[in-house]
Design a protein around this motif. Structure first.
Motif, PDB file in Angstrom:
ATOM      1  N   ILE A  81     116.406  -5.817  -6.712  1.00  0.00           N
ATOM      2  CA  ILE A  81     115.591  -5.149  -5.489  1.00  0.00           C
ATOM      3  C   ILE A  81     116.531  -5.202  -3.890  1.00  0.00           C
ATOM      4  O   ILE A  81     117.469  -5.458  -4.087  1.00  0.00           O
ATOM      5  N   GLU A  82     116.323  -3.849  -3.634  1.00  0.00           N
ATOM      6  CA  GLU A  82     117.055  -2.676  -2.585  1.00  0.00           C
ATOM      7  C   GLU A  82     116.296  -2.508  -1.561  1.00  0.00           C
ATOM      8  O   GLU A  82     115.101  -2.596  -2.189  1.00  0.00           O
ATOM      9  N   ARG A  83     116.459  -2.875   0.071  1.00  0.00           N
ATOM     10  CA  ARG A  83     115.865  -2.690   0.563  1.00  0.00           C
ATOM     11  C   ARG A  83     115.803  -0.662   1.747  1.00  0.00           C
ATOM     12  O   ARG A  83     114.516  -1.138   2.010  1.00  0.00           O
ATOM     13  N   GLY A  84     116.498  -0.255   0.636  1.00  0.00           N
ATOM     14  CA  GLY A  84     116.493   1.227   1.229  1.00  0.00           C
ATOM     15  C   GLY A  84     115.325   1.908  -0.125  1.00  0.00           C
ATOM     16  O   GLY A  84     115.241   1.431  -0.359  1.00  0.00           O
ATOM     17  N   THR A 129     130.458   5.292   2.264  1.00  0.00           N
ATOM     18  CA  THR A 129     132.384   5.376   1.727  1.00  0.00           C
ATOM     19  C   THR A 129     132.805   6.322   2.623  1.00  0.00           C
ATOM     20  O   THR A 129     132.103   7.026   2.516  1.00  0.00           O
ATOM     21  N   GLY A 130     133.888   5.854   2.309  1.00  0.00           N
ATOM     22  CA  GLY A 130     134.696   6.944   2.578  1.00  0.00           C
ATOM     23  C   GLY A 130     134.397   9.091   2.246  1.00  0.00           C
ATOM     24  O   GLY A 130     133.931   9.427   2.898  1.00  0.00           O
ATOM     25  N   GLY A 131     134.454   8.491   1.300  1.00  0.00           N
ATOM     26  CA  GLY A 131     134.863   7.968  -0.059  1.00  0.00           C
ATOM     27  C   GLY A 131     135.123   9.112  -1.029  1.00  0.00           C
ATOM     28  O   GLY A 131     134.962   9.562  -1.514  1.00  0.00           O
ATOM     29  N   ARG A 132     136.184   7.744  -1.461  1.00  0.00           N
ATOM     30  CA  ARG A 132     137.004   8.089  -2.803  1.00  0.00           C
ATOM     31  C   ARG A 132     136.201   7.104  -3.903  1.00  0.00           C
ATOM     32  O   ARG A 132     136.935   5.753  -3.007  1.00  0.00           O
ATOM     33  N   ILE A 133     135.789   7.342  -5.005  1.00  0.00           N
ATOM     34  CA  ILE A 133     136.216   5.662  -6.041  1.00  0.00           C
ATOM     35  C   ILE A 133     137.208   6.031  -7.049  1.00  0.00           C
ATOM     36  O   ILE A 133     137.783   6.700  -7.425  1.00  0.00           O
ATOM     37  N   LEU A 156     129.886  11.049  -3.120  1.00  0.00           N
ATOM     38  CA  LEU A 156     128.596  10.868  -1.828  1.00  0.00           C
ATOM     39  C   LEU A 156     127.917  10.008  -2.524  1.00  0.00           C
ATOM     40  O   LEU A 156     126.921   9.975  -3.366  1.00  0.00           O
ATOM     41  N   ARG A 157     127.333   8.103  -1.729  1.00  0.00           N
ATOM     42  CA  ARG A 157     126.675   7.770  -2.186  1.00  0.00           C
ATOM     43  C   ARG A 157     125.495   7.936  -2.423  1.00  0.00           C
ATOM     44  O   ARG A 157     124.549   7.442  -3.098  1.00  0.00           O
ATOM     45  N   GLY A 158     124.853   8.887  -0.990  1.00  0.00           N
ATOM     46  CA  GLY A 158     123.705   9.190  -1.747  1.00  0.00           C
ATOM     47  C   GLY A 158     123.012  10.222  -3.166  1.00  0.00           C
ATOM     48  O   GLY A 158     121.590  10.156  -2.813  1.00  0.00           O
ATOM     49  N   ARG A 179     112.809  -5.581   1.081  1.00  0.00           N
ATOM     50  CA  ARG A 179     114.573  -6.418   2.169  1.00  0.00           C
ATOM     51  C   ARG A 179     113.856  -8.181   0.967  1.00  0.00           C
ATOM     52  O   ARG A 179     113.001  -8.989   1.330  1.00  0.00           O
ATOM     53  N   VAL A 180     114.496  -8.375   0.479  1.00  0.00           N
ATOM     54  CA  VAL A 180     115.278  -9.363   0.374  1.00  0.00           C
ATOM     55  C   VAL A 180     115.057 -10.554   1.702  1.00  0.00           C
ATOM     56  O   VAL A 180     116.644 -10.730   2.352  1.00  0.00           O
ATOM     57  N   ASP A 181     114.347 -11.575   1.916  1.00  0.00           N
ATOM     58  CA  ASP A 181     114.267 -12.244   3.736  1.00  0.00           C
ATOM     59  C   ASP A 181     115.084 -13.438   3.276  1.00  0.00           C
ATOM     60  O   ASP A 181     115.852 -14.792   4.083  1.00  0.00           O
ATOM     61  N   GLY A 195     130.628  -7.906  -4.478  1.00  0.00           N
ATOM     62  CA  GLY A 195     131.537  -6.588  -3.802  1.00  0.00           C
ATOM     63  C   GLY A 195     131.758  -6.956  -2.827  1.00  0.00           C
ATOM     64  O   GLY A 195     132.646  -8.103  -2.375  1.00  0.00           O
ATOM     65  N   ASP A 196     131.093  -5.902  -1.627  1.00  0.00           N
ATOM     66  CA  ASP A 196     131.299  -6.514  -0.355  1.00  0.00           C
ATOM     67  C   ASP A 196     130.771  -7.382  -0.242  1.00  0.00           C
ATOM     68  O   ASP A 196     131.759  -7.983   1.047  1.00  0.00           O
ATOM     69  N   ALA A 197     129.818  -8.056  -0.161  1.00  0.00           N
ATOM     70  CA  ALA A 197     129.720  -9.448   0.046  1.00  0.00           C
ATOM     71  C   ALA A 197     130.502 -10.847   0.402  1.00  0.00           C
ATOM     72  O   ALA A 197     130.348 -11.489   1.118  1.00  0.00           O
ATOM     73  N   ARG A 248     139.970   0.722  -0.560  1.00  0.00           N
ATOM     74  CA  ARG A 248     139.592  -0.125  -2.242  1.00  0.00           C
ATOM     75  C   ARG A 248     138.693  -0.134  -1.255  1.00  0.00           C
ATOM     76  O   ARG A 248     138.995  -1.710  -1.470  1.00  0.00           O
ATOM     77  N   GLY A 249     137.763  -0.083  -1.842  1.00  0.00           N
ATOM     78  CA  GLY A 249     135.963  -0.770  -1.699  1.00  0.00           C
ATOM     79  C   GLY A 249     135.542  -1.084  -3.781  1.00  0.00           C
ATOM     80  O   GLY A 249     134.754  -2.014  -4.342  1.00  0.00           O
ATOM     81  N   MET A 250     134.709   0.264  -3.888  1.00  0.00           N
ATOM     82  CA  MET A 250     133.953   0.204  -4.723  1.00  0.00           C
ATOM     83  C   MET A 250     134.887   0.078  -6.792  1.00  0.00           C
ATOM     84  O   MET A 250     133.718  -0.842  -7.282  1.00  0.00           O
ATOM     85  N   ASP A 251     135.802   0.479  -6.487  1.00  0.00           N
ATOM     86  CA  ASP A 251     136.372  -0.367  -7.568  1.00  0.00           C
ATOM     87  C   ASP A 251     136.133  -1.578  -7.357  1.00  0.00           C
ATOM     88  O   ASP A 251     136.450  -2.621  -9.117  1.00  0.00           O
TER      89      ASP A 251
END
Ligand SMILES: Cc1cc2nc3c(=O)[nH]c(=O)nc-3n(C[C@H](O)[C@H](O)[C@H](O)COP(=O)(O)OP(=O)(O)OC[C@H]3O[C@@H](n4cnc5c(N)ncnc54)[C@H](O)[C@@H]3O)c2cc1C
Length: 429
Positions: free
Chosen positions: A34-37, A46-50, A106-108, A130-132, A301-303, A315-318
């Motif tokens: 379930i994704e809120r977006g 992200t910056g970003g580089r994976i 690009l994350r999009g 959204r998961v409430d 992940g980030d959570a 480094r966050g994505m790896d």
């Protein structure tokens, strides 16, 4: 799925959520994400580089198919003052080893592709909801509450990113503190592909990853970043949240000034800003790591605060990929035993301990403390710029020995400070 109970519900279709869904669905589990977006990646930044290694392990050769932008072959680091910059520029050939490569993304575009892979493997996705809350019975997580419905599952994977409100509600994640996160803002600037290649001295599919210390974050903890994509440039800054209150500039103003710096301006001149984004980034390493599992739930992940700001790279994505893999394996083992207790799911912690992820977080445990040293963003860029500027200035006056030039600028920082920071730096790495 039995009696409308999913094997797993995953909250969030970021990198971590979709990778966990892919592995679980491939192994035959009933997975709902379930994704809120409105679409995967729509809220992600992200910056970003994976760094490819962890995804390469799960999807060998993924970069041939995925919408990656450029292969990073040029690494740059700059010390920047308001007037000038000193840059270290490392250029290498392609490594020809997919696990050692990194790509600008690009994350999009990347996240929808990853979601597509998980869907093709059999995972179900709901976007725009959204998961409430989590559905908890007798202290066990047994599902989620979303869009007015209650959805039951044997396990829930929280992949809801930095500032996990659901993890906090469960008492797993500590309430976010200004010291533990940074704020990132980024512009995506469109430029003709041939101009990107000419301005950044790259050819074909080559790309640049470039980090800046000093002026971009208004001399506060943080820095600037620039990544080249096919026909856009990702340009942004990250600034420690705790520093913003005392800052003389707003974060958007910092980015504006960074864009107008003499080193940056010619690189983006004539470009069109086609996207603006802002996001939190976890920065406290192990200090902010939550309780990773409870009955019926794991957090990834980030959570879980799995992000490494190493100063010269981020480094966050790896880590998101690796934690998702470990969580998915733990959930699959729990499914086999039909035991979703915390004890059973603690396989997740064991797998993380064995992986590079926990070992790197431990290795760089003292880095957040080092990067909190304000001199890195203020006195040191001034010192480096002063030494180099004097070195290249010929004005008809008699020169001074290089040693005295260096000492003159070191003195401004203070020898004791230099020694203290060298010791701190030595200990941190
Ligand atoms: C400015 C900046 C620069 C960075 N640069 C780099 C870099 O160059 N390299 C790198 O490796 N890392 C970088 N990072 C870190 C990296 O982006 C993150 O580590 C990574 O995105 C984490 O992935 P994730 O899947 O855990 O979380 P996210 O990508 O944040 O995904 C979380 C998902 O959960 C969804 N969600 C949240 N709450 C709910 C809810 N209640 N219900 C439903 N859905 C929900 C969100 O919409 C989102 O889609 C950077 C981060 C920032 C902010």
């Amino acid at each position: 799925m039995s009696d409308d109970t999913f094997d797993t519900i995953i909250v969030g279709a970021g990198i971590a959520g979709s990778v966990a869904a892919y592995i679980l669905a491939k192994a035959g589990a009933d997975v709902l994400v379930i994704e809120r977006g409105n679409y995967a990646g729509s809220k992600n930044m992200t910056g970003g580089r994976i760094y490819a290694h962890s995804l390469e392990k799960i999807m060998p050769g993924f970069a041939r198919e995925a919408p990656v932008e450029r292969l990073i072959t040029r690494e740059k680091i700059s010390f920047m003052t308001a007037e000038d910059s000193v840059t270290l520029d490392y250029h290498a050939k392609e490594k020809n080893n997919p696990t050692e490569e990194s790509y600008s993304i690009l994350r999009g575009q990347f996240d929808p592709w990853l979601m597509g892979k998980a869907e093709a493997a059999g995972a179900q996705f709901i976007t725009g909801i959204r998961v409430d809350d989590l559905w908890v019975e007798d202290g066990k997580v047994v599902g989620v509450k979303a869009g007015g419905d209650e959805l039951r599952s044997n396990t829930v994977i929280l992949a809801d990113g930095c500032n996990s409100i659901l993890g906090e509600k469960l008492g797993m994640v500590k309430p976010i503190s200004a010291e533990s996160v940074g704020v990132g803002v980024k512009e995506l600037i469109k430029l003709p592909q041939d101009q990107i290649e000419a301005r950044f001295n790259i050819r074909g599919n080559e790309g640049v990853a470039w980090l800046f210390a000093g002026m971009p974050s208004n001399k506060l903890m943080g820095g600037g970043f620039l990544y080249t994509n096919q026909s856009t440039v990702s340009l942004g800054i990250v600034c420690g949240l705790h520093d913003i209150e005392s800052s003389t500039k707003s974060v958007p103003q910092m980015l504006e000034d960074f864009k107008n710096h003499p080193t940056i301006k010619p690189l983006i001149e004539g470009g069109e800003v086609i996207e603006y984004s802002a996001h939190l980034v976890p920065e406290a390493g192990l200090k902010m790591m939550p309780k990773l599992c409870r009955d019926g739930v794991v957090i990834v992940g980030d959570a879980a605060g799995f992000c490494l700001n190493m100063g010269f790279t981020i480094r966050g994505m790896d880590l998101a990929v690796a934690s998702a893999e470990a969580a998915a394996q733990a959930v699959l083992q729990a499914r086999e035993k039909n035991d979703y207790s915390q004890a059973s799911l603690s396989v997740y912690e064991k797998l993380l301990e064995e992986s590079f992820l926990m070992q790197d977080l431990k290795l760089y445990n003292k880095l957040p403390n080092l990067l909190g040293t304000s001199r890195i963003y203020n006195e040191y860029p001034q010192m480096v710029s002063g030494i180099v500027s004097d070195l290249f200035t010929v004005n008809g006056r008699p020169g001074i020995p290089l040693r005295r030039n260096i000492m003159k600028h070191c003195k401004k920082v203070g020898y004791i400070n230099l020694i203290k920071d060298a010791v701190k730096g030595g200990r941190a790495i």
